[in-house]
Design an enzyme around this catalytic site. Sequence first.
Site, PDB file in Angstrom:
ATOM      1  N   GLU A 106      67.050  16.917 137.516  1.00 41.34           N
ATOM      2  CA  GLU A 106      67.347  16.818 138.954  1.00 41.34           C
ATOM      3  C   GLU A 106      67.518  18.219 139.559  1.00 41.34           C
ATOM      4  OE1 GLU A 106      70.692  14.180 138.203  1.00 41.34           O
ATOM      5  OE2 GLU A 106      69.705  12.609 139.359  1.00 41.34           O
ATOM      6  N   GLU A 126      69.480   8.690 131.863  1.00 38.90           N
ATOM      7  CA  GLU A 126      70.770   8.125 132.270  1.00 38.90           C
ATOM      8  C   GLU A 126      70.959   6.660 131.896  1.00 38.90           C
ATOM      9  OE1 GLU A 126      69.096  10.334 133.965  1.00 38.90           O
ATOM     10  OE2 GLU A 126      70.402  11.732 135.021  1.00 38.90           O
TER      11      GLU A 126
HETATM   12  N1  3HC Z   1      77.393  16.364 128.460  1.00 36.18           N
HETATM   13  C1  3HC Z   1      78.377  16.754 127.621  1.00 36.18           C
HETATM   14  N2  3HC Z   1      78.179  17.052 126.338  1.00 36.18           N
HETATM   15  C2  3HC Z   1      76.937  16.967 125.872  1.00 36.18           C
HETATM   16  C3  3HC Z   1      75.864  16.568 126.679  1.00 36.18           C
HETATM   17  C4  3HC Z   1      76.122  16.264 128.024  1.00 36.18           C
HETATM   18  N3  3HC Z   1      75.160  15.892 128.871  1.00 36.18           N
HETATM   19  N4  3HC Z   1      74.735  16.554 125.935  1.00 36.18           N
HETATM   20  C5  3HC Z   1      75.099  16.947 124.706  1.00 36.18           C
HETATM   21  N5  3HC Z   1      76.427  17.197 124.673  1.00 36.18           N
HETATM   22  C6  3HC Z   1      77.200  17.697 123.528  1.00 36.18           C
HETATM   23  C7  3HC Z   1      77.240  16.703 122.383  1.00 36.18           C
HETATM   24  O1  3HC Z   1      78.280  15.763 122.547  1.00 36.18           O
HETATM   25  C8  3HC Z   1      77.458  17.619 121.209  1.00 36.18           C
HETATM   26  O2  3HC Z   1      78.803  17.945 121.177  1.00 36.18           O
HETATM   27  P1  3HC Z   1      79.537  18.190 119.763  1.00 36.18           P
HETATM   28  O3  3HC Z   1      78.813  19.326 119.129  1.00 36.18           O
HETATM   29  O4  3HC Z   1      80.927  18.467 120.159  1.00 36.18           O
HETATM   30  O5  3HC Z   1      79.372  16.907 119.001  1.00 36.18           O
HETATM   31  C9  3HC Z   1      76.671  18.871 121.587  1.00 36.18           C
HETATM   32  O6  3HC Z   1      76.510  18.813 122.999  1.00 36.18           O
HETATM   33  C10 3HC Z   1      75.311  18.981 120.963  1.00 36.18           C
HETATM   34  O7  3HC Z   1      74.626  17.749 121.181  1.00 36.18           O
HETATM   35  P2  3HC Z   1      73.725  17.095 120.044  1.00 36.18           P
HETATM   36  O8  3HC Z   1      74.462  17.084 118.756  1.00 36.18           O
HETATM   37  O9  3HC Z   1      73.245  15.805 120.581  1.00 36.18           O
HETATM   38  O10 3HC Z   1      72.553  18.164 119.929  1.00 36.18           O
HETATM   39  P3  3HC Z   1      71.006  17.943 119.742  1.00 36.18           P
HETATM   40  O11 3HC Z   1      70.406  19.281 119.673  1.00 36.18           O
HETATM   41  O12 3HC Z   1      70.743  16.975 118.633  1.00 36.18           O
HETATM   42  O13 3HC Z   1      70.504  17.199 121.050  1.00 36.18           O
HETATM   43  C11 3HC Z   1      70.289  16.823 123.404  1.00 36.18           C
HETATM   44  C12 3HC Z   1      70.560  17.844 122.272  1.00 36.18           C
HETATM   45  C13 3HC Z   1      68.859  16.298 123.285  1.00 36.18           C
HETATM   46  C14 3HC Z   1      70.502  17.521 124.693  1.00 36.18           C
HETATM   47  C15 3HC Z   1      71.256  15.630 123.243  1.00 36.18           C
HETATM   48  O14 3HC Z   1      72.566  16.124 123.119  1.00 36.18           O
HETATM   49  C16 3HC Z   1      71.236  14.682 124.387  1.00 36.18           C
HETATM   50  O15 3HC Z   1      70.387  13.819 124.451  1.00 36.18           O
HETATM   51  N6  3HC Z   1      72.225  14.814 125.296  1.00 36.18           N
HETATM   52  C17 3HC Z   1      72.400  13.893 126.385  1.00 36.18           C
HETATM   53  C18 3HC Z   1      71.401  14.108 127.464  1.00 36.18           C
HETATM   54  C19 3HC Z   1      71.718  13.195 128.622  1.00 36.18           C
HETATM   55  O16 3HC Z   1      71.954  12.021 128.445  1.00 36.18           O
HETATM   56  N7  3HC Z   1      71.686  13.738 129.816  1.00 36.18           N
HETATM   57  C20 3HC Z   1      72.013  12.992 130.984  1.00 36.18           C
HETATM   58  C21 3HC Z   1      73.477  13.091 131.230  1.00 36.18           C
HETATM   59  S1  3HC Z   1      74.021  12.118 132.576  1.00 36.18           S
HETATM   60  C22 3HC Z   1      73.512  12.979 133.936  1.00 36.18           C
HETATM   61  O17 3HC Z   1      72.857  13.962 133.824  1.00 36.18           O
HETATM   62  C23 3HC Z   1      73.943  12.427 135.226  1.00 36.18           C
HETATM   63  C24 3HC Z   1      73.253  13.094 136.334  1.00 36.18           C
HETATM   64  O18 3HC Z   1      72.225  12.266 136.774  1.00 36.18           O
HETATM   65  C25 3HC Z   1      74.189  13.345 137.444  1.00 36.18           C
END
Ligand code: 3HC
Length: 707
Positions: A106, A126
């Site tokens: 976004e 999301e």
């Molecule tokens: N917010 C907060 N923490 C997050 C995060 C996020 N969006 N994404 C990842 N983290 C944290 C994880 O909890 C983890 O924390 P930890 O080490 O304390 O356990 C750390 O970051 C590393 O994450 P991963 O172990 O998952 O690392 P990978 O390298 O395997 O994967 C990733 C990275 C592909 C970015 C994966 O973490 C992921 O898919 N994250 C979520 C992405 C997501 O869902 N984004 C949308 C969020 S909602 C949003 O954006 C709303 C908006 O529309 C307003």
Amino acid sequence: MQNPVTLSHKDRILTVDINYPPVNALALPVRVGLLAAMRAAQDDPEVDAVILQASGRTFVAGGDITEFDQPAMIDPHCNDVYAAMEQLDRPIIAALHGTVLGGGLELALSAHYRVALAGTQLGLPEVKLGIVPGAGGTQRLPRVAGVSAALDMMTSGAPISADRALTLGIVDEVAASHLREAALAMAQRAIQACKAGQLLPVISRRSIDVSGLAPGYFDDYRRRLPPADKGGQAAHEVVRCVEAAVALEFAQSLALERKVFEGLRLSKQSQALRHVFFAEREAARIPGLKPDQRVRSIARVGVLGAGTMGSGIAMNFANVGIPTVLVETSQAALDRGLGFIRGHYETSAAKGRLTSAQVAQRMSLLTGSLDDQRLHDCDLIIEAVFENLDLKKQVCARLGQVCKPGAIIATNTSTLDVDVLAQATGRAQDVVGLHFFSPAHVMRLLEVVRGAQTSPEVLATVMRMARQIGKVAVVSGVCYGFIGNRMAEVYMREAEFLMMEGASPAQIDGAVEAYGMAMGPCRMLDMAGVDVGARTVIEATREGKLGQDPRYRAVVRKLFELGRFGQKAGVGYYRYEGRKPVADPETARIVSALATQHGFAQRNDITDEEIVERLLYSMINEGCKILDEGIAFRASDIDIIWTAGYSFPAYRGGPMFMADQVGLKAITARLDHYAKVHGDKFGYWATSDLLKGLAEQGGRLSAWAPH
Ligand code: 3HC
Ligand code: NAI
């Protein structure tokens, strides 16, 4: 903490760098920093263009999910930042790498131009968290990618490649390398375009192309989604927001999107899905293991047994480029296993999921042998031979001799004592259980069974290996059935008692499927094989692992005796018309005879509620015993076992999360109720001390930790 957004100025270009490890999530300090950066750019006549980039392994991976539990989100909102970006009268170039997800995409869509490094993944995931994109995603994406592609991306949550993003118009350029140089060059072109009088391309000002949308398009789209109450709530809301984007002015539909986001953020489905997101990551943390724990390298893998499990297990390693040798006792069995693997890869290639070069490359990593000496240079050896204690002990003793010092010896046993097998190797510290689920190349769950003497180094190594092959690993201690099958046994026990009390397989399956389980217990066992299930029960009963109740799993034993092996035999709990299960009066007759034999009074007042309670609450009770005994580290690990391995609906968070939602007092009250109604000669309803204690204190399983 250091300012997560830093500015640097060179040659009239302002670089805005986001540096907020681990994934540059859009937490409050980042939003504050970005808004300040936009204001600084606006006020600075020395800036001709802005490059927005991020440091570390990724661009912005989304909004900060840890903030979503707050009663109200704290301003500035992402929308404030993005509005400021779109209002800037000089070009902003977003330079993208890593994973550009959620709020990160976004953010990028609010810049004027986007360049992505090859290999970047972009998406709006999301819905996987039970929410809609909450900062303009549902509004801006259809304006660039079109309604259909935008809906597909947002309702699936699946990321797309940079090349696909280029095709869809989501990015303007893909740079093979040197992202920074590509962004600078793009900035210069944008500056020239501005000087030539071109308007800055602002996505929110574009209209949405609706020319290809048939009448009733959105309703048709909704019909293809899972029902709202079955985990599809957020996807339906995505459609609503996109429909609004088409019908309303940008500002109005953006406001609607924000309202929808806020409503979903606090919904039960979203809370459960967020719990699963964090629980999966928590499961990787092993209490007592040092953060700098040494791990062994795994460059070569050996798999003993190329049957159903061995061949699937081997594929996991070939898929990530690790040479793997499969060892069998006969050429025929080896050919069968390797043939299965080739067939699977070729089917994937026919569906366009693999290229023929990839098939050839993976097959070249897999070798077969009838000589177990070939295992001597493997770093990890997984035995997947028949489930027979004497055979496995013999095999493990041989592995102890053949494998090189320091090699990890793993067993895929589902019911045998890992410690006994570990002893047989003569090097118990190198032994661990790796309980893959069938089909092993598909199922995400890996139960890692920690033996009494498994070394921390071995444990840490297999946890890292699990991640490398794309599994979600959960550690279990040694007990019959480990975490998953031990709980599943209780679930099946109640299913069969209910059957003998008068519920039909269809009613039992229907009740838990309505709750959200992908498949009820009877359909599941028919598919897995009644013979496989019955043999395990018979063997475990013989060994005294399942108690002395003659009624215990009487139905599965009888079906087995009668050759009703399930789907493959055309009859089991159901009769099969092709693959379709239909109610079989013969099953009812068999079960009714068993009920008479075992003294069950059949009744016709069994409700779906009773079925769900008896199957799931008894399983929750067993989960608490598992925690109490130290078999699982934490309640959320059990939730991951069930969501990743047994199709428990993630939008319900797993059985232990469910228990917290229902309330532990309510659960114990129902367990006591069933103990009273059915008696408790065999201790089936004996509430675990942990559950009882927490219920009395008003505690929650999610907050529980061993002393
Ligand atoms: N917010 C907060 N923490 C997050 C995060 C996020 N969006 N994404 C990842 N983290 C944290 C994880 O909890 C983890 O924390 P930890 O080490 O304390 O356990 C750390 O970051 C590393 O994450 P991963 O172990 O998952 O690392 P990978 O390298 O395997 O994967 C990733 C990275 C592909 C970015 C994966 O973490 C992921 O898919 N994250 C979520 C992405 C997501 O869902 N984004 C949308 C969020 S909602 C949003 O954006 C709303 C908006 O529309 C307003
Ligand atoms: P399977 O019967 O399909 O395959 C076993 C294979 O082992 C056969 O091909 C056999 O020839 C081979 N074998 C036997 N002795 C051997 C030896 N000494 N050396 C090399 N190979 C030998 O069995 P399956 O289903 O693959 O099960 C294997 C193991 O995986 C068992 O321990 C089982 O409990 C476990 N498991 C099975 C699951 C399933 O759903 N099938 C799920 C999880 C675990």
